[in-house]
Design an enzyme around this catalytic site. Sequence first.
Site, PDB file in Angstrom:
ATOM      1  N   LYS A 217       8.786   8.179  13.026  1.00  0.00           N
ATOM      2  CA  LYS A 217       8.674   9.812  12.787  1.00  0.00           C
ATOM      3  C   LYS A 217       7.751   9.910  11.336  1.00  0.00           C
ATOM      4  O   LYS A 217       8.638   9.870  10.267  1.00  0.00           O
ATOM      5  CB  LYS A 217       9.823  10.398  12.692  1.00  0.00           C
ATOM      6  CG  LYS A 217       9.960  12.043  13.205  1.00  0.00           C
ATOM      7  CD  LYS A 217       9.132  13.011  12.242  1.00  0.00           C
ATOM      8  CE  LYS A 217       9.698  13.191  11.083  1.00  0.00           C
ATOM      9  NZ  LYS A 217       8.515  13.881  10.070  1.00  0.00           N
TER      10      LYS A 217
ATOM     11  N   GLU B 285      15.473   3.943   1.696  1.00  0.00           N
ATOM     12  CA  GLU B 285      14.406   3.678   0.508  1.00  0.00           C
ATOM     13  C   GLU B 285      14.316   4.948  -0.225  1.00  0.00           C
ATOM     14  O   GLU B 285      13.455   5.619   0.379  1.00  0.00           O
ATOM     15  CB  GLU B 285      13.392   3.042   0.651  1.00  0.00           C
ATOM     16  CG  GLU B 285      13.543   1.470   1.230  1.00  0.00           C
ATOM     17  CD  GLU B 285      13.934   0.649   0.277  1.00  0.00           C
ATOM     18  OE1 GLU B 285      13.997   0.725  -0.796  1.00  0.00           O
ATOM     19  OE2 GLU B 285      14.007  -0.711   0.621  1.00  0.00           O
TER      20      GLU B 285
ATOM     21  N   CYS C  26       6.701   6.078  -5.570  1.00  0.00           N
ATOM     22  CA  CYS C  26       8.264   6.054  -5.870  1.00  0.00           C
ATOM     23  C   CYS C  26       8.563   5.316  -7.120  1.00  0.00           C
ATOM     24  O   CYS C  26       9.712   5.514  -7.768  1.00  0.00           O
ATOM     25  CB  CYS C  26       8.939   5.556  -4.619  1.00  0.00           C
ATOM     26  SG  CYS C  26       8.644   3.783  -4.135  1.00  0.00           S
TER      27      CYS C  26
ATOM     28  N   GLU D 176      13.514  13.626 -10.361  1.00  0.00           N
ATOM     29  CA  GLU D 176      12.147  12.863  -9.805  1.00  0.00           C
ATOM     30  C   GLU D 176      11.096  13.904  -9.864  1.00  0.00           C
ATOM     31  O   GLU D 176      11.231  15.143  -9.595  1.00  0.00           O
ATOM     32  CB  GLU D 176      12.392  12.387  -8.300  1.00  0.00           C
ATOM     33  CG  GLU D 176      10.906  11.510  -8.165  1.00  0.00           C
ATOM     34  CD  GLU D 176      11.126  10.844  -6.658  1.00  0.00           C
ATOM     35  OE1 GLU D 176      11.679  11.632  -5.774  1.00  0.00           O
ATOM     36  OE2 GLU D 176      10.817   9.892  -6.532  1.00  0.00           O
TER      37      GLU D 176
HETATM   38  P1  NAD Z   1      11.217  13.707   2.006  1.00  0.00           P
HETATM   39  O1  NAD Z   1      12.420  13.227   1.928  1.00  0.00           O
HETATM   40  O2  NAD Z   1      10.791  15.041   1.943  1.00  0.00           O
HETATM   41  O3  NAD Z   1      10.283  13.510   3.585  1.00  0.00           O
HETATM   42  C1  NAD Z   1      10.593  12.057   4.269  1.00  0.00           C
HETATM   43  C2  NAD Z   1      10.528  12.200   5.748  1.00  0.00           C
HETATM   44  O4  NAD Z   1      11.798  12.988   6.154  1.00  0.00           O
HETATM   45  C3  NAD Z   1       9.441  13.150   6.381  1.00  0.00           C
HETATM   46  O5  NAD Z   1       9.002  12.380   7.556  1.00  0.00           O
HETATM   47  C4  NAD Z   1      10.157  14.267   6.659  1.00  0.00           C
HETATM   48  O6  NAD Z   1       9.564  15.102   7.752  1.00  0.00           O
HETATM   49  C5  NAD Z   1      11.592  13.840   7.123  1.00  0.00           C
HETATM   50  N1  NAD Z   1      12.726  14.641   6.920  1.00  0.00           N
HETATM   51  C6  NAD Z   1      12.821  15.988   6.442  1.00  0.00           C
HETATM   52  N2  NAD Z   1      14.053  16.417   6.379  1.00  0.00           N
HETATM   53  C7  NAD Z   1      14.605  15.407   7.226  1.00  0.00           C
HETATM   54  C8  NAD Z   1      16.041  15.746   7.906  1.00  0.00           C
HETATM   55  N3  NAD Z   1      16.785  16.458   7.481  1.00  0.00           N
HETATM   56  N4  NAD Z   1      16.497  14.643   8.837  1.00  0.00           N
HETATM   57  C9  NAD Z   1      15.432  13.733   9.016  1.00  0.00           C
HETATM   58  N5  NAD Z   1      14.242  13.602   8.589  1.00  0.00           N
HETATM   59  C10 NAD Z   1      13.928  14.586   7.617  1.00  0.00           C
HETATM   60  O7  NAD Z   1      10.011  12.874   1.391  1.00  0.00           O
HETATM   61  P2  NAD Z   1       8.450  12.961   0.879  1.00  0.00           P
HETATM   62  O8  NAD Z   1       8.343  14.322   0.047  1.00  0.00           O
HETATM   63  O9  NAD Z   1       7.894  12.761   2.310  1.00  0.00           O
HETATM   64  O10 NAD Z   1       8.082  11.683   0.240  1.00  0.00           O
HETATM   65  C11 NAD Z   1       8.451  11.652  -1.246  1.00  0.00           C
HETATM   66  C12 NAD Z   1       9.593  10.815  -1.611  1.00  0.00           C
HETATM   67  O11 NAD Z   1       9.771   9.726  -0.844  1.00  0.00           O
HETATM   68  C13 NAD Z   1      10.168  10.767  -2.843  1.00  0.00           C
HETATM   69  O12 NAD Z   1      11.160  10.924  -3.349  1.00  0.00           O
HETATM   70  C14 NAD Z   1       9.821   9.291  -3.096  1.00  0.00           C
HETATM   71  O13 NAD Z   1      10.374   8.381  -4.338  1.00  0.00           O
HETATM   72  C15 NAD Z   1      10.188   8.640  -1.909  1.00  0.00           C
HETATM   73  N6  NAD Z   1       9.504   7.071  -1.637  1.00  0.00           N
HETATM   74  C16 NAD Z   1      10.601   6.253  -1.881  1.00  0.00           C
HETATM   75  C17 NAD Z   1       9.877   4.873  -1.658  1.00  0.00           C
HETATM   76  C18 NAD Z   1      10.896   3.662  -1.765  1.00  0.00           C
HETATM   77  O14 NAD Z   1      10.480   2.637  -1.115  1.00  0.00           O
HETATM   78  N7  NAD Z   1      11.975   3.714  -2.332  1.00  0.00           N
HETATM   79  C19 NAD Z   1       8.588   4.736  -1.191  1.00  0.00           C
HETATM   80  C20 NAD Z   1       7.854   5.766  -1.011  1.00  0.00           C
HETATM   81  C21 NAD Z   1       8.409   7.166  -1.130  1.00  0.00           C
END
Ligand code: NAD
Length: 453
Positions: A155, A227, A261, A357
Amino acid sequence: MARLVSLNPVNGTEVGSVPITPVDEVPGVVERARKGQVEWGLLSLEDRRAYLLTAAQRIQDAADTVGRQLTEEMGKPLGEAVGEVRSCGSGLAEELDEMMEALRAETVVDAHTESTIFYDPLGVCVAITPWNFPFAMPHWLVLPALMAGNAVILKPSEETPLTAQAYFELMSEGLPDGVLQIVHGAEAQGKALVDAEVDMIAFTGSREVGKHILGQAAPNLRRVVLELGGKDPLVILDDADVARAAKFAARSSFRNAGQVCVSTERIYVPESIAEPFTEALVSEARKMAVGDGLEEGTRVGPMVSQRQRRHVLEQLEEAVALGARILTGGQASEVGNFLEPVVLDGVSHGMRIATEETFGPVAALIRCPSEDEAVRLANDTPFGLGAVVFGSDEERAYEVARRLDAGMVGVNRGVGGASGTPWIGARESGYGYHKSPAGHRQFTQLRVVSKRA
Ligand code: NAD
Protein backbone atom coordinates in the site's frame (compact mmCIF):
# COMPACT_ATOMS: atom_id res chain seq x y z
CA MET A 1 -13.72 3.37 -10.76
CA ALA A 2 -12.37 6.39 -8.84
CA ARG A 3 -8.79 7.31 -9.73
CA LEU A 4 -5.85 8.59 -7.74
CA VAL A 5 -4.33 11.47 -9.69
CA SER A 6 -0.63 12.20 -9.39
CA LEU A 7 0.33 15.88 -9.71
CA ASN A 8 3.66 17.36 -10.77
CA PRO A 9 4.93 19.52 -7.87
CA VAL A 10 6.64 21.84 -10.37
CA ASN A 11 3.37 23.18 -11.78
CA GLY A 12 0.42 21.14 -10.50
CA THR A 13 -0.25 19.43 -13.83
CA GLU A 14 -1.42 15.83 -13.94
CA VAL A 15 1.36 13.26 -14.44
CA GLY A 16 -0.97 10.28 -14.54
CA SER A 17 -3.41 8.30 -12.42
CA VAL A 18 -4.14 4.83 -11.08
CA PRO A 19 -7.42 3.22 -10.02
CA ILE A 20 -8.14 3.51 -6.30
CA THR A 21 -8.76 0.15 -4.65
CA PRO A 22 -12.22 0.26 -3.04
CA VAL A 23 -11.95 -0.50 0.67
CA ASP A 24 -14.52 -3.28 0.38
CA GLU A 25 -12.18 -5.10 -2.01
CA VAL A 26 -9.46 -5.40 0.62
CA PRO A 27 -10.68 -8.71 2.11
CA GLY A 28 -10.62 -10.24 -1.39
CA VAL A 29 -7.04 -9.06 -1.91
CA VAL A 30 -6.04 -10.62 1.39
CA GLU A 31 -7.75 -13.90 0.47
CA ARG A 32 -5.86 -14.05 -2.82
CA ALA A 33 -2.61 -13.37 -0.96
CA ARG A 34 -3.42 -16.12 1.54
CA LYS A 35 -3.94 -18.63 -1.29
CA GLY A 36 -0.83 -17.56 -3.19
CA GLN A 37 1.33 -17.73 -0.10
CA VAL A 38 0.89 -21.45 0.46
CA GLU A 39 3.06 -22.65 -2.40
CA TRP A 40 5.35 -19.64 -2.30
CA GLY A 41 6.12 -20.39 1.35
CA LEU A 42 6.96 -23.99 0.54
CA LEU A 43 9.54 -23.12 -2.11
CA SER A 44 13.21 -23.46 -1.17
CA LEU A 45 15.20 -20.30 -0.52
CA GLU A 46 17.11 -20.97 -3.75
CA ASP A 47 13.88 -21.12 -5.76
CA ARG A 48 12.51 -17.92 -4.26
CA ARG A 49 15.83 -16.23 -4.91
CA ALA A 50 15.69 -17.32 -8.56
CA TYR A 51 12.20 -15.89 -9.00
CA LEU A 52 13.06 -12.57 -7.37
CA LEU A 53 16.41 -12.15 -9.09
CA THR A 54 14.73 -11.85 -12.50
CA ALA A 55 13.58 -8.36 -11.46
CA ALA A 56 17.17 -7.07 -11.28
CA GLN A 57 17.63 -6.65 -15.02
CA ARG A 58 14.10 -5.34 -15.53
CA ILE A 59 14.66 -2.64 -12.91
CA GLN A 60 18.02 -1.66 -14.44
CA ASP A 61 16.50 -1.47 -17.91
CA ALA A 62 13.59 0.66 -16.70
CA ALA A 63 15.68 2.97 -14.49
CA ASP A 64 15.78 5.93 -16.89
CA THR A 65 12.05 5.88 -17.67
CA VAL A 66 10.87 5.20 -14.15
CA GLY A 67 13.38 7.70 -12.73
CA ARG A 68 11.99 10.40 -14.99
CA GLN A 69 8.45 9.64 -13.90
CA LEU A 70 9.61 9.69 -10.27
CA THR A 71 11.01 13.21 -10.74
CA GLU A 72 7.79 14.35 -12.42
CA GLU A 73 5.75 12.84 -9.63
CA MET A 74 7.59 14.00 -6.50
CA GLY A 75 10.20 16.52 -7.60
CA LYS A 76 13.65 15.17 -6.74
CA PRO A 77 16.46 15.86 -9.24
CA LEU A 78 16.58 13.41 -12.12
CA GLY A 79 20.05 11.99 -11.30
CA GLU A 80 18.93 11.14 -7.76
CA ALA A 81 15.68 9.64 -9.02
CA VAL A 82 17.37 7.42 -11.60
CA GLY A 83 19.99 6.47 -9.00
CA GLU A 84 17.27 5.45 -6.55
CA VAL A 85 15.69 3.09 -9.07
CA ARG A 86 18.96 1.75 -10.45
CA SER A 87 20.40 0.95 -7.01
CA CYS A 88 17.42 -1.31 -6.25
CA GLY A 89 18.25 -3.35 -9.36
CA SER A 90 22.04 -3.35 -9.05
CA GLY A 91 21.98 -4.36 -5.38
CA LEU A 92 19.36 -7.06 -5.75
CA ALA A 93 21.60 -10.14 -6.14
CA GLU A 94 23.75 -9.24 -3.14
CA GLU A 95 20.69 -8.50 -1.00
CA LEU A 96 19.08 -11.81 -1.91
CA ASP A 97 22.29 -13.66 -1.03
CA GLU A 98 22.43 -11.96 2.33
CA MET A 99 18.78 -12.79 2.99
CA MET A 100 19.27 -16.40 1.98
CA GLU A 101 22.10 -16.78 4.49
CA ALA A 102 20.06 -15.11 7.23
CA LEU A 103 17.05 -17.36 6.67
CA ARG A 104 18.76 -20.74 6.63
CA ALA A 105 17.79 -23.05 9.49
CA GLU A 106 20.41 -23.29 12.23
CA THR A 107 21.16 -26.21 14.51
CA VAL A 108 22.26 -25.77 18.11
CA VAL A 109 23.45 -28.71 20.20
CA ASP A 110 24.19 -29.04 23.90
CA ALA A 111 24.95 -32.12 26.00
CA HIS A 112 21.38 -33.44 25.85
CA THR A 113 19.50 -31.70 23.08
CA GLU A 114 19.77 -30.96 19.40
CA SER A 115 17.59 -28.02 18.38
CA THR A 116 16.97 -26.53 14.99
CA ILE A 117 15.81 -22.96 14.60
CA PHE A 118 13.64 -22.46 11.50
CA TYR A 119 12.89 -19.08 9.96
CA ASP A 120 9.42 -19.79 8.61
CA PRO A 121 7.18 -17.37 6.70
CA LEU A 122 4.62 -15.47 8.74
CA GLY A 123 1.95 -15.60 6.00
CA VAL A 124 0.50 -12.39 4.58
CA CYS A 125 2.52 -9.22 5.07
CA VAL A 126 1.24 -5.69 4.40
CA ALA A 127 3.85 -3.09 3.44
CA ILE A 128 2.72 0.53 3.88
CA THR A 129 5.16 3.08 2.51
CA PRO A 130 5.84 6.86 2.21
CA TRP A 131 6.51 9.12 -0.79
CA ASN A 132 10.00 10.48 -0.20
CA PHE A 133 11.85 7.52 -1.76
CA PRO A 134 8.86 6.15 -3.66
CA PHE A 135 10.77 3.31 -5.35
CA ALA A 136 13.30 2.37 -2.66
CA MET A 137 10.94 2.43 0.33
CA PRO A 138 8.57 -0.20 -1.11
CA HIS A 139 11.62 -2.25 -2.12
CA TRP A 140 13.17 -2.17 1.36
CA LEU A 141 10.06 -3.83 2.82
CA VAL A 142 8.72 -5.92 -0.04
CA LEU A 143 11.96 -7.76 -0.84
CA PRO A 144 12.76 -9.22 2.60
CA ALA A 145 9.09 -10.04 3.15
CA LEU A 146 8.88 -11.96 -0.15
CA MET A 147 12.23 -13.67 0.29
CA ALA A 148 11.08 -14.93 3.69
CA GLY A 149 8.18 -16.71 1.95
CA ASN A 150 5.37 -14.29 2.70
CA ALA A 151 2.77 -13.02 0.26
CA VAL A 152 2.92 -9.23 0.23
CA ILE A 153 0.32 -6.53 -0.23
CA LEU A 154 1.91 -3.16 -0.96
CA LYS A 155 0.00 0.00 0.00
CA PRO A 156 2.16 2.87 -1.27
CA SER A 157 1.75 6.57 -0.56
CA GLU A 158 -1.12 8.34 -2.27
CA GLU A 159 1.37 11.09 -3.27
CA THR A 160 3.45 8.81 -5.51
CA PRO A 161 1.23 6.04 -6.89
CA LEU A 162 2.83 5.95 -10.36
CA THR A 163 6.34 5.14 -9.16
CA ALA A 164 4.93 2.51 -6.81
CA GLN A 165 2.87 1.03 -9.64
CA ALA A 166 6.02 0.81 -11.77
CA TYR A 167 7.85 -0.91 -8.91
CA PHE A 168 4.98 -3.34 -8.48
CA GLU A 169 4.91 -4.21 -12.19
CA LEU A 170 8.68 -4.74 -12.38
CA MET A 171 8.78 -6.83 -9.24
CA SER A 172 5.66 -8.95 -9.71
CA GLU A 173 6.33 -10.04 -13.32
CA GLY A 174 6.60 -13.82 -13.35
CA LEU A 175 5.64 -14.30 -9.69
CA PRO A 176 2.84 -16.79 -8.94
CA ASP A 177 -0.66 -15.37 -8.54
CA GLY A 178 -1.33 -13.51 -5.29
CA VAL A 179 2.28 -13.42 -4.11
CA LEU A 180 2.65 -9.67 -4.65
CA GLN A 181 -0.33 -7.32 -4.97
CA ILE A 182 -0.82 -3.58 -4.74
CA VAL A 183 -3.60 -1.61 -3.10
CA HIS A 184 -3.85 2.05 -4.09
CA GLY A 185 -5.38 4.63 -1.83
CA ALA A 186 -4.72 6.62 1.32
CA GLU A 187 -5.53 6.37 5.01
CA ALA A 188 -8.76 4.40 4.53
CA GLN A 189 -7.03 1.65 2.52
CA GLY A 190 -4.14 1.58 5.03
CA LYS A 191 -6.54 1.20 7.96
CA ALA A 192 -8.54 -1.50 6.17
CA LEU A 193 -5.35 -3.50 5.59
CA VAL A 194 -4.22 -3.16 9.20
CA ASP A 195 -7.64 -4.43 10.30
CA ALA A 196 -7.69 -7.30 7.81
CA GLU A 197 -6.76 -10.94 8.43
CA VAL A 198 -3.05 -10.39 7.83
CA ASP A 199 -0.03 -11.61 9.78
CA MET A 200 2.32 -8.67 9.67
CA ILE A 201 2.31 -4.93 9.03
CA ALA A 202 5.62 -3.45 7.92
CA PHE A 203 5.38 0.33 7.88
CA THR A 204 7.66 3.20 6.93
CA GLY A 205 6.26 6.65 7.53
CA SER A 206 5.50 9.25 10.16
CA ARG A 207 5.59 8.70 13.90
CA GLU A 208 1.93 9.74 14.22
CA VAL A 209 0.65 7.16 11.73
CA GLY A 210 3.03 4.56 13.20
CA LYS A 211 1.42 5.04 16.60
CA HIS A 212 -2.05 4.60 15.09
CA ILE A 213 -1.01 1.40 13.39
CA LEU A 214 0.51 -0.03 16.55
CA GLY A 215 -2.69 0.74 18.46
CA GLN A 216 -4.91 -0.67 15.74
CA ALA A 217 -2.83 -3.84 15.46
CA ALA A 218 -2.71 -4.43 19.22
CA PRO A 219 -6.07 -6.16 19.82
CA ASN A 220 -5.12 -8.91 17.36
CA LEU A 221 -1.44 -8.94 18.39
CA ARG A 222 -0.39 -8.49 14.78
CA ARG A 223 3.33 -8.43 14.14
CA VAL A 224 4.37 -4.82 13.48
CA VAL A 225 7.64 -3.29 12.28
CA LEU A 226 7.73 0.52 12.16
CA GLU A 227 10.41 2.74 10.60
CA LEU A 228 9.39 6.25 11.59
CA GLY A 229 10.35 9.89 11.37
CA GLY A 230 13.43 11.56 12.75
CA LYS A 231 14.88 14.84 13.96
CA ASP A 232 18.52 14.12 13.33
CA PRO A 233 21.09 16.30 15.04
CA LEU A 234 24.49 17.23 13.64
CA VAL A 235 26.90 17.89 16.50
CA ILE A 236 29.93 19.88 15.46
CA LEU A 237 32.93 19.83 17.79
CA ASP A 238 35.23 22.81 18.21
CA ASP A 239 38.12 21.13 16.36
CA ALA A 240 36.00 20.29 13.28
CA ASP A 241 37.08 21.17 9.76
CA VAL A 242 34.61 24.00 9.26
CA ALA A 243 34.49 23.87 5.46
CA ARG A 244 33.91 20.10 5.40
CA ALA A 245 31.28 20.27 8.12
CA ALA A 246 29.43 23.07 6.29
CA LYS A 247 29.44 21.14 3.01
CA PHE A 248 28.09 18.08 4.76
CA ALA A 249 25.46 20.11 6.62
CA ALA A 250 24.19 21.71 3.40
CA ARG A 251 23.95 18.43 1.56
CA SER A 252 22.37 16.62 4.47
CA SER A 253 19.85 19.38 5.23
CA PHE A 254 18.80 20.15 1.65
CA ARG A 255 19.03 16.86 -0.27
CA ASN A 256 15.62 15.85 -1.61
CA ALA A 257 14.45 19.29 -0.40
CA GLY A 258 15.07 18.08 3.15
CA GLN A 259 12.52 15.31 2.74
CA VAL A 260 14.75 12.50 3.97
CA CYS A 261 14.07 10.66 7.22
CA VAL A 262 17.77 11.02 8.15
CA SER A 263 18.15 14.63 6.98
CA THR A 264 20.14 16.87 9.28
CA GLU A 265 17.31 18.77 10.96
CA ARG A 266 19.28 20.69 13.61
CA ILE A 267 22.90 21.70 13.93
CA TYR A 268 24.68 22.21 17.25
CA VAL A 269 27.69 24.40 16.74
CA PRO A 270 30.17 25.62 19.40
CA GLU A 271 30.22 29.40 19.98
CA SER A 272 33.97 29.42 19.16
CA ILE A 273 33.46 28.45 15.50
CA ALA A 274 29.86 29.57 15.02
CA GLU A 275 30.73 32.58 12.84
CA PRO A 276 32.97 30.89 10.24
CA PHE A 277 30.71 27.81 10.17
CA THR A 278 27.57 29.88 9.62
CA GLU A 279 29.24 31.89 6.87
CA ALA A 280 30.38 28.71 5.11
CA LEU A 281 26.94 27.13 5.44
CA VAL A 282 25.17 30.18 4.01
CA SER A 283 27.56 30.14 1.07
CA GLU A 284 26.91 26.40 0.49
CA ALA A 285 23.14 26.96 0.73
CA ARG A 286 23.30 29.67 -1.93
CA LYS A 287 25.04 27.26 -4.29
CA MET A 288 22.04 24.90 -4.18
CA ALA A 289 20.31 25.62 -7.47
CA VAL A 290 16.54 25.32 -6.98
CA GLY A 291 14.43 24.28 -9.95
CA ASP A 292 12.62 21.62 -11.90
CA GLY A 293 14.33 18.31 -11.18
CA LEU A 294 14.37 17.54 -14.91
CA GLU A 295 16.60 20.55 -15.62
CA GLU A 296 20.32 20.01 -15.58
CA GLY A 297 22.11 21.58 -12.66
CA THR A 298 19.14 21.46 -10.28
CA ARG A 299 20.23 20.47 -6.80
CA VAL A 300 16.94 21.06 -4.98
CA GLY A 301 13.58 20.33 -6.60
CA PRO A 302 10.13 21.35 -5.38
CA MET A 303 8.67 19.91 -2.19
CA VAL A 304 6.26 17.05 -2.73
CA SER A 305 3.04 18.90 -1.92
CA GLN A 306 1.52 22.19 -0.85
CA ARG A 307 0.63 20.55 2.45
CA GLN A 308 4.23 19.56 3.17
CA ARG A 309 5.51 23.04 2.29
CA ARG A 310 2.86 24.69 4.47
CA HIS A 311 3.97 22.52 7.39
CA VAL A 312 7.57 23.75 6.96
CA LEU A 313 6.54 27.40 6.51
CA GLU A 314 4.44 27.25 9.69
CA GLN A 315 7.40 25.98 11.72
CA LEU A 316 9.59 28.69 10.19
CA GLU A 317 7.07 31.45 10.95
CA GLU A 318 6.79 30.31 14.54
CA ALA A 319 10.57 30.18 14.95
CA VAL A 320 11.00 33.68 13.51
CA ALA A 321 8.25 35.01 15.78
CA LEU A 322 10.17 33.56 18.73
CA GLY A 323 13.45 35.20 17.71
CA ALA A 324 15.16 33.00 15.08
CA ARG A 325 16.66 34.74 12.03
CA ILE A 326 16.56 33.60 8.40
CA LEU A 327 20.08 34.20 7.03
CA THR A 328 19.29 33.00 3.52
CA GLY A 329 16.42 31.42 1.61
CA GLY A 330 12.82 30.92 2.66
CA GLN A 331 11.30 32.24 -0.57
CA ALA A 332 8.20 30.19 -1.48
CA SER A 333 7.28 30.17 -5.19
CA GLU A 334 3.82 31.15 -6.36
CA VAL A 335 3.70 28.38 -8.94
CA GLY A 336 4.72 24.92 -7.79
CA ASN A 337 5.92 23.85 -4.35
CA PHE A 338 9.40 25.38 -4.38
CA LEU A 339 11.04 26.59 -1.20
CA GLU A 340 14.54 28.08 -1.27
CA PRO A 341 16.93 26.35 1.16
CA VAL A 342 16.90 28.14 4.49
CA VAL A 343 19.69 28.74 6.99
CA LEU A 344 18.02 29.63 10.25
CA ASP A 345 20.13 31.07 13.06
CA GLY A 346 19.27 31.61 16.72
CA VAL A 347 17.15 28.49 17.09
CA SER A 348 16.30 27.28 20.60
CA HIS A 349 14.46 24.30 22.03
CA GLY A 350 11.34 26.29 22.86
CA MET A 351 10.61 26.31 19.12
CA ARG A 352 8.87 23.40 17.38
CA ILE A 353 11.46 23.58 14.61
CA ALA A 354 14.08 22.36 17.12
CA THR A 355 12.23 19.30 18.37
CA GLU A 356 9.51 18.28 15.86
CA GLU A 357 10.18 16.80 12.44
CA THR A 358 10.38 19.55 9.79
CA PHE A 359 10.97 17.45 6.65
CA GLY A 360 11.91 20.42 4.54
CA PRO A 361 14.99 22.34 3.29
CA VAL A 362 15.93 24.02 6.57
CA ALA A 363 19.29 24.06 8.35
CA ALA A 364 18.49 25.10 11.92
CA LEU A 365 21.48 26.41 13.91
CA ILE A 366 21.73 26.16 17.65
CA ARG A 367 24.83 27.69 19.23
CA CYS A 368 26.15 25.77 22.22
CA PRO A 369 28.48 26.83 25.04
CA SER A 370 29.86 23.30 25.59
CA GLU A 371 30.08 19.77 24.24
CA ASP A 372 27.98 18.47 27.15
CA GLU A 373 25.24 20.97 26.38
CA ALA A 374 25.30 19.95 22.70
CA VAL A 375 24.88 16.29 23.67
CA ARG A 376 22.10 17.11 26.13
CA LEU A 377 20.18 19.12 23.52
CA ALA A 378 20.83 16.56 20.76
CA ASN A 379 19.09 13.98 22.96
CA ASP A 380 16.26 16.33 23.88
CA THR A 381 13.57 15.06 21.45
CA PRO A 382 11.41 11.94 21.40
CA PHE A 383 13.06 10.93 18.11
CA GLY A 384 16.19 8.83 17.72
CA LEU A 385 16.68 7.84 14.10
CA GLY A 386 20.11 9.14 13.07
CA ALA A 387 22.76 11.54 14.35
CA VAL A 388 26.10 12.79 13.07
CA VAL A 389 29.22 14.14 14.82
CA PHE A 390 31.92 16.14 13.09
CA GLY A 391 35.36 16.63 14.70
CA SER A 392 39.01 16.34 13.67
CA ASP A 393 40.01 14.19 16.65
CA GLU A 394 38.18 11.03 15.56
CA GLU A 395 38.54 9.33 18.93
CA ARG A 396 36.88 12.22 20.71
CA ALA A 397 34.16 12.46 18.02
CA TYR A 398 33.55 8.73 18.42
CA GLU A 399 33.11 9.13 22.19
CA VAL A 400 30.54 11.85 21.59
CA ALA A 401 28.82 9.62 19.02
CA ARG A 402 28.39 6.93 21.70
CA ARG A 403 26.55 9.43 23.91
CA LEU A 404 23.91 10.22 21.28
CA ASP A 405 20.58 8.46 21.66
CA ALA A 406 20.00 7.42 18.03
CA GLY A 407 19.80 4.15 16.14
CA MET A 408 22.42 5.10 13.53
CA VAL A 409 25.27 7.52 14.19
CA GLY A 410 27.85 8.76 11.68
CA VAL A 411 31.27 10.16 12.59
CA ASN A 412 32.49 12.68 10.00
CA ARG A 413 30.05 11.13 7.51
CA GLY A 414 26.36 10.30 7.05
CA VAL A 415 24.47 7.72 9.07
CA GLY A 416 24.22 4.79 6.63
CA GLY A 417 26.18 1.78 7.89
CA ALA A 418 28.29 -0.81 6.09
CA SER A 419 26.33 -3.33 4.05
CA GLY A 420 24.85 -5.96 6.35
CA THR A 421 24.07 -3.48 9.14
CA PRO A 422 20.50 -2.66 10.15
CA TRP A 423 18.44 0.40 9.30
CA ILE A 424 17.19 1.23 12.74
CA GLY A 425 15.60 3.99 14.75
CA ALA A 426 15.89 4.32 18.52
CA ARG A 427 13.21 5.76 20.84
CA GLU A 428 10.08 6.88 18.96
CA SER A 429 11.76 6.63 15.54
CA GLY A 430 11.45 2.89 15.28
CA TYR A 431 9.81 -0.25 16.53
CA GLY A 432 11.59 -3.24 15.11
CA TYR A 433 13.84 -2.70 12.12
CA HIS A 434 14.99 -4.17 8.81
CA LYS A 435 18.13 -4.77 6.72
CA SER A 436 20.93 -6.93 8.27
CA PRO A 437 20.54 -10.66 9.05
CA ALA A 438 18.54 -9.94 12.21
CA GLY A 439 16.39 -7.44 10.29
CA HIS A 440 15.54 -9.98 7.57
CA ARG A 441 14.43 -12.41 10.28
CA GLN A 442 11.81 -9.94 11.51
CA PHE A 443 9.73 -11.01 8.51
CA THR A 444 9.68 -14.61 9.75
CA GLN A 445 8.21 -16.78 12.45
CA LEU A 446 11.01 -18.47 14.37
CA ARG A 447 10.28 -22.05 15.33
CA VAL A 448 12.49 -24.36 17.36
CA VAL A 449 12.27 -28.12 16.95
CA SER A 450 14.29 -30.20 19.39
CA LYS A 451 15.22 -33.85 19.78
CA ARG A 452 17.56 -35.84 21.98
CA ALA A 453 21.18 -35.30 21.08
P1 NAD B 1 2.67 9.14 6.50
O1 NAD B 1 2.85 8.49 7.82
O2 NAD B 1 1.75 10.30 6.40
O3 NAD B 1 2.14 8.06 5.42
C1 NAD B 1 2.80 6.86 5.20
C2 NAD B 1 1.84 5.84 4.62
O4 NAD B 1 0.84 5.51 5.59
C3 NAD B 1 1.09 6.29 3.37
O5 NAD B 1 1.05 5.22 2.48
C4 NAD B 1 -0.30 6.62 3.92
O6 NAD B 1 -1.32 6.50 2.95
C5 NAD B 1 -0.45 5.57 4.99
N1 NAD B 1 -1.40 5.89 6.08
C6 NAD B 1 -1.81 7.10 6.50
N2 NAD B 1 -2.62 6.97 7.57
C7 NAD B 1 -2.73 5.64 7.83
C8 NAD B 1 -3.38 4.86 8.84
N3 NAD B 1 -4.11 5.43 9.81
N4 NAD B 1 -3.24 3.51 8.80
C9 NAD B 1 -2.48 2.91 7.87
N5 NAD B 1 -1.83 3.59 6.89
C10 NAD B 1 -1.95 4.94 6.88
O7 NAD B 1 4.13 9.52 5.98
P2 NAD B 1 4.56 10.26 4.65
O8 NAD B 1 4.16 11.69 4.75
O9 NAD B 1 4.13 9.47 3.48
O10 NAD B 1 6.16 10.13 4.72
C11 NAD B 1 6.98 10.98 5.46
C12 NAD B 1 7.33 10.35 6.80
O11 NAD B 1 8.00 9.09 6.60
C13 NAD B 1 8.35 11.20 7.57
O12 NAD B 1 7.97 11.22 8.92
C14 NAD B 1 9.65 10.44 7.39
O13 NAD B 1 10.61 10.67 8.38
C15 NAD B 1 9.17 9.02 7.40
N6 NAD B 1 10.17 8.11 6.79
C16 NAD B 1 10.88 7.27 7.61
C17 NAD B 1 11.86 6.43 7.08
C18 NAD B 1 12.66 5.50 7.96
O14 NAD B 1 13.35 4.64 7.42
N7 NAD B 1 12.64 5.62 9.26
C19 NAD B 1 12.09 6.43 5.71
C20 NAD B 1 11.35 7.30 4.89
C21 NAD B 1 10.38 8.13 5.46
